[in-house]
Design a protein around this motif. Structure first.
Motif, PDB file in Angstrom:
ATOM      1  N   LEU A  46       6.458  -0.129   5.778  1.00 29.60           N
ATOM      2  CA  LEU A  46       7.866  -0.071   5.386  1.00 29.60           C
ATOM      3  C   LEU A  46       8.734  -0.795   6.403  1.00 29.60           C
ATOM      4  O   LEU A  46       9.652  -1.542   6.033  1.00 29.60           O
ATOM      5  N   TYR A  47       8.453  -0.600   7.670  1.00 28.93           N
ATOM      6  CA  TYR A  47       9.196  -1.306   8.719  1.00 28.93           C
ATOM      7  C   TYR A  47       9.062  -2.823   8.546  1.00 28.93           C
ATOM      8  O   TYR A  47      10.054  -3.556   8.615  1.00 28.93           O
ATOM      9  N   GLY A  60       0.786  -1.233   0.000  1.00 30.87           N
ATOM     10  CA  GLY A  60       0.000   0.000   0.000  1.00 30.87           C
ATOM     11  C   GLY A  60       0.811   1.272   0.000  1.00 30.87           C
ATOM     12  O   GLY A  60       0.265   2.356   0.233  1.00 30.87           O
ATOM     13  N   VAL A  61       2.108   1.179  -0.279  1.00 32.18           N
ATOM     14  CA  VAL A  61       2.986   2.352  -0.194  1.00 32.18           C
ATOM     15  C   VAL A  61       3.812   2.472  -1.465  1.00 32.18           C
ATOM     16  O   VAL A  61       4.369   1.485  -1.951  1.00 32.18           O
ATOM     17  N   ASP A  62       3.884   3.701  -1.980  1.00 32.92           N
ATOM     18  CA  ASP A  62       4.774   4.017  -3.093  1.00 32.92           C
ATOM     19  C   ASP A  62       6.015   4.664  -2.502  1.00 32.92           C
ATOM     20  O   ASP A  62       5.996   5.845  -2.127  1.00 32.92           O
ATOM     21  N   CYS A  63       7.083   3.891  -2.375  1.00 30.44           N
ATOM     22  CA  CYS A  63       8.320   4.390  -1.773  1.00 30.44           C
ATOM     23  C   CYS A  63       9.203   5.033  -2.830  1.00 30.44           C
ATOM     24  O   CYS A  63       9.556   4.393  -3.828  1.00 30.44           O
ATOM     25  N   SER A 115       0.544  11.344   9.835  1.00 29.70           N
ATOM     26  CA  SER A 115      -0.305  11.367   8.646  1.00 29.70           C
ATOM     27  C   SER A 115      -0.454  10.001   7.990  1.00 29.70           C
ATOM     28  O   SER A 115      -1.468   9.729   7.339  1.00 29.70           O
ATOM     29  N   ALA A 116       0.549   9.133   8.152  1.00 29.98           N
ATOM     30  CA  ALA A 116       0.510   7.829   7.471  1.00 29.98           C
ATOM     31  C   ALA A 116       1.156   6.746   8.330  1.00 29.98           C
ATOM     32  O   ALA A 116       2.122   6.098   7.918  1.00 29.98           O
ATOM     33  N   PRO A 117       0.629   6.502   9.540  1.00 26.94           N
ATOM     34  CA  PRO A 117       1.256   5.505  10.409  1.00 26.94           C
ATOM     35  C   PRO A 117       1.272   4.107   9.800  1.00 26.94           C
ATOM     36  O   PRO A 117       2.238   3.360   9.986  1.00 26.94           O
ATOM     37  N   ASP A 118       0.215   3.744   9.062  1.00 25.22           N
ATOM     38  CA  ASP A 118       0.165   2.408   8.463  1.00 25.22           C
ATOM     39  C   ASP A 118       1.233   2.254   7.381  1.00 25.22           C
ATOM     40  O   ASP A 118       1.802   1.169   7.207  1.00 25.22           O
ATOM     41  N   ALA A 119       1.513   3.355   6.662  1.00 24.45           N
ATOM     42  CA  ALA A 119       2.540   3.298   5.622  1.00 24.45           C
ATOM     43  C   ALA A 119       3.923   3.128   6.226  1.00 24.45           C
ATOM     44  O   ALA A 119       4.740   2.325   5.738  1.00 24.45           O
ATOM     45  N   VAL A 120       4.221   3.868   7.284  1.00 22.04           N
ATOM     46  CA  VAL A 120       5.523   3.730   7.939  1.00 22.04           C
ATOM     47  C   VAL A 120       5.667   2.329   8.528  1.00 22.04           C
ATOM     48  O   VAL A 120       6.725   1.699   8.418  1.00 22.04           O
ATOM     49  N   ALA A 121       4.590   1.824   9.132  1.00 26.54           N
ATOM     50  CA  ALA A 121       4.637   0.467   9.691  1.00 26.54           C
ATOM     51  C   ALA A 121       4.833  -0.571   8.594  1.00 26.54           C
ATOM     52  O   ALA A 121       5.548  -1.565   8.782  1.00 26.54           O
ATOM     53  N   GLU A 169      11.365   3.410  23.092  1.00 25.88           N
ATOM     54  CA  GLU A 169      10.639   2.223  22.656  1.00 25.88           C
ATOM     55  C   GLU A 169       9.141   2.496  22.586  1.00 25.88           C
ATOM     56  O   GLU A 169       8.465   2.099  21.624  1.00 25.88           O
ATOM     57  N   ARG A 170       8.601   3.194  23.565  1.00 26.76           N
ATOM     58  CA  ARG A 170       7.164   3.482  23.570  1.00 26.76           C
ATOM     59  C   ARG A 170       6.757   4.370  22.390  1.00 26.76           C
ATOM     60  O   ARG A 170       5.652   4.224  21.858  1.00 26.76           O
ATOM     61  N   GLU A 171       7.637   5.252  21.961  1.00 26.09           N
ATOM     62  CA  GLU A 171       7.333   6.151  20.842  1.00 26.09           C
ATOM     63  C   GLU A 171       7.137   5.392  19.532  1.00 26.09           C
ATOM     64  O   GLU A 171       6.555   5.923  18.594  1.00 26.09           O
ATOM     65  N   SER A 172       7.637   4.167  19.463  1.00 24.96           N
ATOM     66  CA  SER A 172       7.483   3.364  18.249  1.00 24.96           C
ATOM     67  C   SER A 172       6.290   2.426  18.349  1.00 24.96           C
ATOM     68  O   SER A 172       6.149   1.520  17.530  1.00 24.96           O
ATOM     69  N   GLY A 173       5.419   2.644  19.339  1.00 23.50           N
ATOM     70  CA  GLY A 173       4.298   1.738  19.548  1.00 23.50           C
ATOM     71  C   GLY A 173       3.339   1.642  18.376  1.00 23.50           C
ATOM     72  O   GLY A 173       2.651   0.637  18.212  1.00 23.50           O
ATOM     73  N   PHE A 174       3.322   2.662  17.517  1.00 23.57           N
ATOM     74  CA  PHE A 174       2.424   2.626  16.346  1.00 23.57           C
ATOM     75  C   PHE A 174       2.776   1.473  15.398  1.00 23.57           C
ATOM     76  O   PHE A 174       1.943   1.069  14.587  1.00 23.57           O
ATOM     77  N   LEU A 175       3.998   0.938  15.504  1.00 22.37           N
ATOM     78  CA  LEU A 175       4.397  -0.159  14.624  1.00 22.37           C
ATOM     79  C   LEU A 175       3.610  -1.435  14.927  1.00 22.37           C
ATOM     80  O   LEU A 175       3.536  -2.338  14.086  1.00 22.37           O
ATOM     81  N   ASP A 176       3.035  -1.524  16.115  1.00 25.03           N
ATOM     82  CA  ASP A 176       2.317  -2.725  16.533  1.00 25.03           C
ATOM     83  C   ASP A 176       0.840  -2.702  16.154  1.00 25.03           C
ATOM     84  O   ASP A 176       0.099  -3.628  16.468  1.00 25.03           O
ATOM     85  N   ARG A 177       0.424  -1.646  15.497  1.00 25.99           N
ATOM     86  CA  ARG A 177      -1.002  -1.526  15.152  1.00 25.99           C
ATOM     87  C   ARG A 177      -1.431  -2.596  14.172  1.00 25.99           C
ATOM     88  O   ARG A 177      -0.661  -3.021  13.326  1.00 25.99           O
TER      89      ARG A 177
END
Length: 297
Positions: free
Chosen positions: A230-231, A26-29, A222-228, A289-297
């Motif tokens: 990519l991760y 879902g991401v155009d990198c 703006s795009a947490p799902d896109a960053v996740a 570590e807590r600041e990266s919690g959006f990766l677990d969504r």
């Protein structure tokens, strides 16, 4: 489809993403290139030029302290043992780490992550404090708000090895890639450096990490799902290219996720950084570590 502007170095574990053999769902990198790679780090922490960017540990710690709006992604891009990073000329006088107080040591920047590790090793293994040495640098810090300690001197030379060869430094700190480049032929100062690296790794339960990855707060908001996504793709690429890495410290360092070795490594890096005035306040690894919690969504 969400677009992300991404700056990552060229490694076996980034090739599948750049060649699109491992998709980012879902991401155009838009992958950019920087030569040298470290020039991109200043552009990120000063101008937030990328949505996602490779980032040295020391630069990230300084950026976070300065309030630069970026978040750490737990992806180890580069790591290595660093006892071999402290070098001298092969035909120069013999020099041991305990001889360094009162002498000059060249390093690209005081805030360079390899320098952070080397200074920590000097203090931990040999009782030499960062303040005992004059640090001769060829570059300013990436983070504009940071001010070097008073025992740091900015020089006109283009390369660290030039300071050494001109006699303006007694020793030089070179990163893993530079050792095989401008540092070819230089001699490690630390005796039995490889054995000392193994002892450091055993003591701390980790290989020193040089580069991780950060995302801008704007991209995360703006795009947490896109960053996740990519991760996750980076994690998949690291797993898929495991056979291309050897059993050296550099090969074993590359990993994704909040692993125990990464947490231990960041804890040591934060302590070293505070001791050396790379940062001026304690580093809260739990908050990072807590600041990266959006990766677990």
């Amino acid at each position: 489809m969400t677009s992300l502007k991404v700056q990552l170095g060229n490694y076996p574990h980034t090739r599948p993403l750049k060649e699109r053999t491992i998709p980012v769902d879902g991401v155009d990198c838009h992958f950019t290139e920087s030569s040298p790679l470290h020039a991109a780090f200043a552009r990120m922490v000063r101008n937030l030029e990328y949505d996602v960017c490779e980032m040295p540990v020391a630069t990230y710690l300084q950026a976070r302290e300065a309030g630069v709006p970026v978040r750490l992604l737990p992806v180890v891009m580069v790591g290595s043992g660093h006892h071999r990073s402290l070098t001298r000329l092969p035909d120069g006088p013999g020099l041991s780490p305990r001889d360094l107080p009162g002498r000059r040591v060249a390093v690209r920047a005081y805030s360079q992550t390899t320098g952070l590790w080397v200074r920590g090793i000097l203090r931990e293994d040999f009782g030499v404090d960062a303040s005992d040495v004059t640090w001769m640098t060829t570059e300013e810090p990436h983070v504009a708000q940071y001010r070097n300690p008073p025992n740091v001197r900015l020089c006109a030379a283009e390369r660290v090895v030039d300071l050494l060869r001109a006699g303006d430094a007694d020793a030089a700190v070179l990163g893993p890639r530079a050792i095989g480049g401008q540092g070819a032929g230089l001699v490690p100062i630390v005796p039995d450096a490889e054995e000392a690296e193994r002892a450091w790794e055993k003591r701390h339960g980790a290989v020193p990490v040089n580069h991780l990855v950060v995302a801008s707060d704007d991209a995360v908001r703006s795009a947490p799902d896109a960053v996740a996504a990519l991760y996750r793709a980076l994690a998949e690429a690291i797993a898929a290219t495991a056979g291309e890495r050897d059993g050296s410290p550099g090969g074993r360092a590359v990993a994704a996720g909040w692993t125990e070795p990464l947490l231990r490594c960041l804890d040591v890096a934060g302590r070293y950084a505070l001791e050396q005035q790379v940062v001026r306040s304690p580093v809260d690894i739990g908050a990072i570590e807590r600041e990266s919690g959006f990766l677990d969504r």
